[in-house]
Scaffold this motif. Structure first.
Motif, PDB file in Angstrom:
ATOM      1  N   TYR A  14       0.839  -1.217   0.000  1.00  0.00           N
ATOM      2  CA  TYR A  14       0.000   0.000   0.000  1.00  0.00           C
ATOM      3  C   TYR A  14       0.868   1.259   0.000  1.00  0.00           C
ATOM      4  O   TYR A  14       0.570   2.239  -0.696  1.00  0.00           O
ATOM      5  CB  TYR A  14      -0.940   0.020   1.201  1.00  0.00           C
ATOM      6  N   LEU A  15       1.950   1.223   0.775  1.00  0.00           N
ATOM      7  CA  LEU A  15       2.844   2.380   0.839  1.00  0.00           C
ATOM      8  C   LEU A  15       3.548   2.601  -0.498  1.00  0.00           C
ATOM      9  O   LEU A  15       3.711   3.747  -0.943  1.00  0.00           O
ATOM     10  CB  LEU A  15       3.856   2.200   1.964  1.00  0.00           C
ATOM     11  N   LEU A  16       3.952   1.529  -1.151  1.00  0.00           N
ATOM     12  CA  LEU A  16       4.556   1.660  -2.484  1.00  0.00           C
ATOM     13  C   LEU A  16       3.551   2.227  -3.481  1.00  0.00           C
ATOM     14  O   LEU A  16       3.905   3.020  -4.360  1.00  0.00           O
ATOM     15  CB  LEU A  16       5.081   0.306  -2.962  1.00  0.00           C
ATOM     16  N   PHE A  21       1.636   6.818  -6.768  1.00  0.00           N
ATOM     17  CA  PHE A  21       0.699   7.904  -7.074  1.00  0.00           C
ATOM     18  C   PHE A  21       1.401   9.254  -7.102  1.00  0.00           C
ATOM     19  O   PHE A  21       1.110  10.103  -7.949  1.00  0.00           O
ATOM     20  CB  PHE A  21      -0.459   7.931  -6.084  1.00  0.00           C
ATOM     21  N   ILE A  22       2.316   9.451  -6.146  1.00  0.00           N
ATOM     22  CA  ILE A  22       3.069  10.706  -6.136  1.00  0.00           C
ATOM     23  C   ILE A  22       3.874  10.834  -7.422  1.00  0.00           C
ATOM     24  O   ILE A  22       3.913  11.903  -8.045  1.00  0.00           O
ATOM     25  CB  ILE A  22       3.991  10.774  -4.901  1.00  0.00           C
ATOM     26  N   LEU A  23       4.487   9.744  -7.842  1.00  0.00           N
ATOM     27  CA  LEU A  23       5.274   9.786  -9.083  1.00  0.00           C
ATOM     28  C   LEU A  23       4.383  10.005 -10.305  1.00  0.00           C
ATOM     29  O   LEU A  23       4.785  10.669 -11.266  1.00  0.00           O
ATOM     30  CB  LEU A  23       6.098   8.509  -9.230  1.00  0.00           C
ATOM     31  N   ARG A  24       3.170   9.475 -10.257  1.00  0.00           N
ATOM     32  CA  ARG A  24       2.234   9.712 -11.371  1.00  0.00           C
ATOM     33  C   ARG A  24       1.828  11.177 -11.409  1.00  0.00           C
ATOM     34  O   ARG A  24       1.658  11.760 -12.485  1.00  0.00           O
ATOM     35  CB  ARG A  24       0.994   8.827 -11.244  1.00  0.00           C
ATOM     36  N   LYS A  37       7.026  16.011  -1.222  1.00  0.00           N
ATOM     37  CA  LYS A  37       8.236  15.494  -0.572  1.00  0.00           C
ATOM     38  C   LYS A  37       7.928  15.004   0.842  1.00  0.00           C
ATOM     39  O   LYS A  37       8.441  13.970   1.266  1.00  0.00           O
ATOM     40  CB  LYS A  37       9.322  16.571  -0.534  1.00  0.00           C
ATOM     41  N   VAL A  38       7.091  15.751   1.552  1.00  0.00           N
ATOM     42  CA  VAL A  38       6.713  15.334   2.904  1.00  0.00           C
ATOM     43  C   VAL A  38       5.952  14.020   2.844  1.00  0.00           C
ATOM     44  O   VAL A  38       6.226  13.086   3.623  1.00  0.00           O
ATOM     45  CB  VAL A  38       5.876  16.430   3.605  1.00  0.00           C
ATOM     46  N   ALA A  43       5.900   8.167   3.726  1.00  0.00           N
ATOM     47  CA  ALA A  43       5.647   6.827   3.174  1.00  0.00           C
ATOM     48  C   ALA A  43       6.906   5.976   3.214  1.00  0.00           C
ATOM     49  O   ALA A  43       6.857   4.789   3.543  1.00  0.00           O
ATOM     50  CB  ALA A  43       5.120   6.940   1.747  1.00  0.00           C
ATOM     51  N   ILE A  44       8.041   6.569   2.892  1.00  0.00           N
ATOM     52  CA  ILE A  44       9.301   5.816   2.901  1.00  0.00           C
ATOM     53  C   ILE A  44       9.665   5.385   4.321  1.00  0.00           C
ATOM     54  O   ILE A  44      10.101   4.253   4.540  1.00  0.00           O
ATOM     55  CB  ILE A  44      10.424   6.645   2.240  1.00  0.00           C
ATOM     56  N   GLU A  45       9.471   6.270   5.291  1.00  0.00           N
ATOM     57  CA  GLU A  45       9.761   5.893   6.683  1.00  0.00           C
ATOM     58  C   GLU A  45       8.873   4.731   7.134  1.00  0.00           C
ATOM     59  O   GLU A  45       9.342   3.790   7.760  1.00  0.00           O
ATOM     60  CB  GLU A  45       9.577   7.097   7.613  1.00  0.00           C
ATOM     61  N   LYS A  46       7.599   4.804   6.809  1.00  0.00           N
ATOM     62  CA  LYS A  46       6.687   3.714   7.161  1.00  0.00           C
ATOM     63  C   LYS A  46       7.070   2.431   6.420  1.00  0.00           C
ATOM     64  O   LYS A  46       6.974   1.332   6.969  1.00  0.00           O
ATOM     65  CB  LYS A  46       5.247   4.103   6.841  1.00  0.00           C
TER      66      LYS A  46
END
Length: 59
Positions: A14-16, A21-24, A37-38, A43-46
């Motif tokens: 789900y996090l990926l 979506f951000i990249l889209r 970025k935030v 998401a990366i930390e989780k």
């Protein structure tokens, strides 16, 4: 595979998806604004936490 590992795997996926979506949103140049970025950073930390659980459970 433990239930904890399965839950971590699905949470990681789900996090990926959130990152995808951000990249889209930022395609084709992928220049993220401050809010993106935030979101990506959270998401990366989780995601790291979920990978740690997978390592604990599977390795």
């Amino acid at each position: 595979m433990s239930r904890r590992a399965v839950d971590a795997l699905f949470q990681a996926l789900y996090l990926l998806t959130d990152i995808r979506f951000i990249l889209r949103e930022t395609a084709p140049v992928h220049e993220l604004d401050d809010e993106q970025k935030v979101r990506a950073g959270k998401a990366i930390e989780k995601l790291k936490k979920q990978v740690t659980i997978l390592e604990e459970e599977l390795i």
